[in-house]
Scaffold this motif. Structure first.
Motif, PDB file in Angstrom:
ATOM      1  N   THR A   1       0.793  -1.230   0.017  1.00 19.32           N
ATOM      2  CA  THR A   1      -0.143   0.026   0.022  1.00 19.32           C
ATOM      3  C   THR A   1       0.696   1.313  -0.137  1.00 19.32           C
ATOM      4  O   THR A   1       1.978   1.157   0.495  1.00 19.32           O
TER       5      THR A   1
ATOM      6  N   GLY B   1       6.441  -2.812   7.168  1.00 20.64           N
ATOM      7  CA  GLY B   1       6.042  -4.092   6.674  1.00 20.64           C
ATOM      8  C   GLY B   1       5.897  -5.014   7.749  1.00 20.64           C
ATOM      9  O   GLY B   1       6.289  -4.963   8.993  1.00 20.64           O
ATOM     10  N   SER B   2       5.378  -6.045   7.541  1.00 20.23           N
ATOM     11  CA  SER B   2       5.182  -7.194   8.366  1.00 20.23           C
ATOM     12  C   SER B   2       6.493  -7.821   8.771  1.00 20.23           C
ATOM     13  O   SER B   2       6.554  -8.644   9.865  1.00 20.23           O
TER      14      SER B   2
ATOM     15  N   GLU C   1      -2.585  -4.555   6.375  1.00 25.76           N
ATOM     16  CA  GLU C   1      -1.419  -4.811   6.689  1.00 25.76           C
ATOM     17  C   GLU C   1      -1.112  -5.414   8.110  1.00 25.76           C
ATOM     18  O   GLU C   1      -0.234  -6.295   8.014  1.00 25.76           O
ATOM     19  N   TYR C   2      -1.805  -4.848   8.966  1.00 30.33           N
ATOM     20  CA  TYR C   2      -1.396  -5.366  10.486  1.00 30.33           C
ATOM     21  C   TYR C   2      -2.155  -6.869  10.567  1.00 30.33           C
ATOM     22  O   TYR C   2      -1.424  -7.799  10.872  1.00 30.33           O
TER      23      TYR C   2
ATOM     24  N   GLY D   1      -0.660  -9.469   7.818  1.00 32.68           N
ATOM     25  CA  GLY D   1       0.938  -9.600   8.382  1.00 32.68           C
ATOM     26  C   GLY D   1       0.807 -10.508   9.559  1.00 32.68           C
ATOM     27  O   GLY D   1       1.901 -11.469   9.653  1.00 32.68           O
TER      28      GLY D   1
ATOM     29  N   THR E   1       3.294  -8.133   3.935  1.00 29.94           N
ATOM     30  CA  THR E   1       2.561  -6.946   3.627  1.00 29.94           C
ATOM     31  C   THR E   1       3.553  -5.869   3.929  1.00 29.94           C
ATOM     32  O   THR E   1       4.412  -5.910   4.763  1.00 29.94           O
TER      33      THR E   1
ATOM     34  N   GLY F   1       4.268  -1.389   3.222  1.00 30.63           N
ATOM     35  CA  GLY F   1       3.621  -0.102   2.756  1.00 30.63           C
ATOM     36  C   GLY F   1       4.731   0.883   2.736  1.00 30.63           C
ATOM     37  O   GLY F   1       5.890   0.913   3.334  1.00 30.63           O
TER      38      GLY F   1
END
Length: 301
Positions: free
Chosen positions: A131, A151-152, A178-179, A182, A188, A190
């Motif tokens: 994203t 990111g994750s 994402e959270y 992930g 994930t 961003g």
């Protein structure tokens, strides 16, 4: 128990894909310079694509908070801009397929919507979700446009330094995806583009260009950037023209440059978001750009 598959409808047969990347951005949350909207909008305008899934916006949107536009002509209604939240299948310049999810940010049922996205991710075999959006920063447009990657997994963010420590901010549907995904083992990622705060309300194609370049470095996808680069050059020229006509504005930009350079060399440890620095506020600088933005709008119209 609500079924997340009730929130979306597949459009035609599912394509056979091999670990595609899913790019996504929702309108409604912070997006300084329209970085995310311009970036993904540019891809859909320039690349071959088709819709593979649509979400039930009647369930997800509050129409009274974001009323769709209708067209009235003389004595009757002639058009209705139906909101669409959809997943598109597109192909980059090398023919590599990838997915783009765009539309208005859901107003309700975030958790169920996130579960629906996860179902689609599984059905489409998505490898990585990315994203992008813009955030206003106390930086001048004359310096390289930075970004904060998140990111994750640490390796997904690339280890680039962040100007932020631990902060609590308003949530978004994009961040929740994402959270949540992930945490379930999905990759994930961003990018938050650092847009000069005095240009946050304008369309700033430089930020969209930087966003797509960051995505290319992270995923290997290759995008057509010539038109976006030309738009960025035109915008820079218009900004410089406005600044050169105002001694006050020129002085303010020089002050921001000094602050930015000092921060980069470590002479100042304050965040570029700090409020106690003697720099003009975003509102003060933005006010001086009102005429500039109005002129641009008139020319575009």
């Amino acid at each position: 128990m609500f079924d997340p598959t009730d929130l979306f409808r597949l459009e035609g047969e599912l394509p056979e894909l091999t670990d595609p990347v899913l790019l996504y951005h929702f309108e409604g949350f912070v997006d300084a310079g329209a970085a995310g909207r311009l970036a993904l909008g540019h891809l859909l305008a320039e690349l071959e694509h088709r819709v593979v899934a649509t979400f039930d916006v009647d369930r997800l949107l509050d129409y009274r908070s974001r009323r769709p536009v209708m067209t009235f002509d003389s004595d009757h209604w002639t058009d209705y801009d139906t909101p669409e939240l959809a997943v598109h299948l597109a192909y980059d310049l090398t023919g590599t397929p990838f997915l783009v999810m765009t539309g208005p940010e859901p107003d309700r049922e975030w958790e169920l919507f996130t579960e629906a996205v996860e179902v689609l991710v599984a059905k489409l075999g998505v490898s990585t979700l990315v994203t992008v959006h813009g955030i206003p920063m106390g930086v001048p447009h004359t310096r390289p446009l930075g970004h904060t990657a998140h990111g994750s997994k640490p390796e997904l963010a690339g280890g680039s330094p962040s100007p932020f420590g631990k902060v609590r901010v308003p949530g978004s549907a994009a961040a929740l995806i994402e959270y949540r995904l992930g945490a379930k083992g999905h990759d994930t990622l961003g990018f938050a583009l650092h847009v000069p705060h005095y240009l946050a309300q304008a369309e700033y194609p430089q930020a969209a260009l930087a966003a797509l370049e960051a995505i290319t470095r992270a995923t290997g996808l290759v995008f057509p950037l010539d038109a976006l680069g030309e738009a960025a050059e035109r915008t820079t020229g218009e900004i410089e023209e406005q600044i050169s006509a105002s001694a006050e504005l020129s002085g303010a930009i020089r002050g921001l440059e000094q602050q930015y350079d000092a921060f980069q060399t470590g002479a100042e440890r304050e965040s570029l978001l700090a409020e106690d620095t003697p720099m003009p506020t975003g509102e003060e600088l933005a006010a001086q750009f009102e005429a500039f933005l109005a002129e641009r709008d008139d020319r575009d119209s």
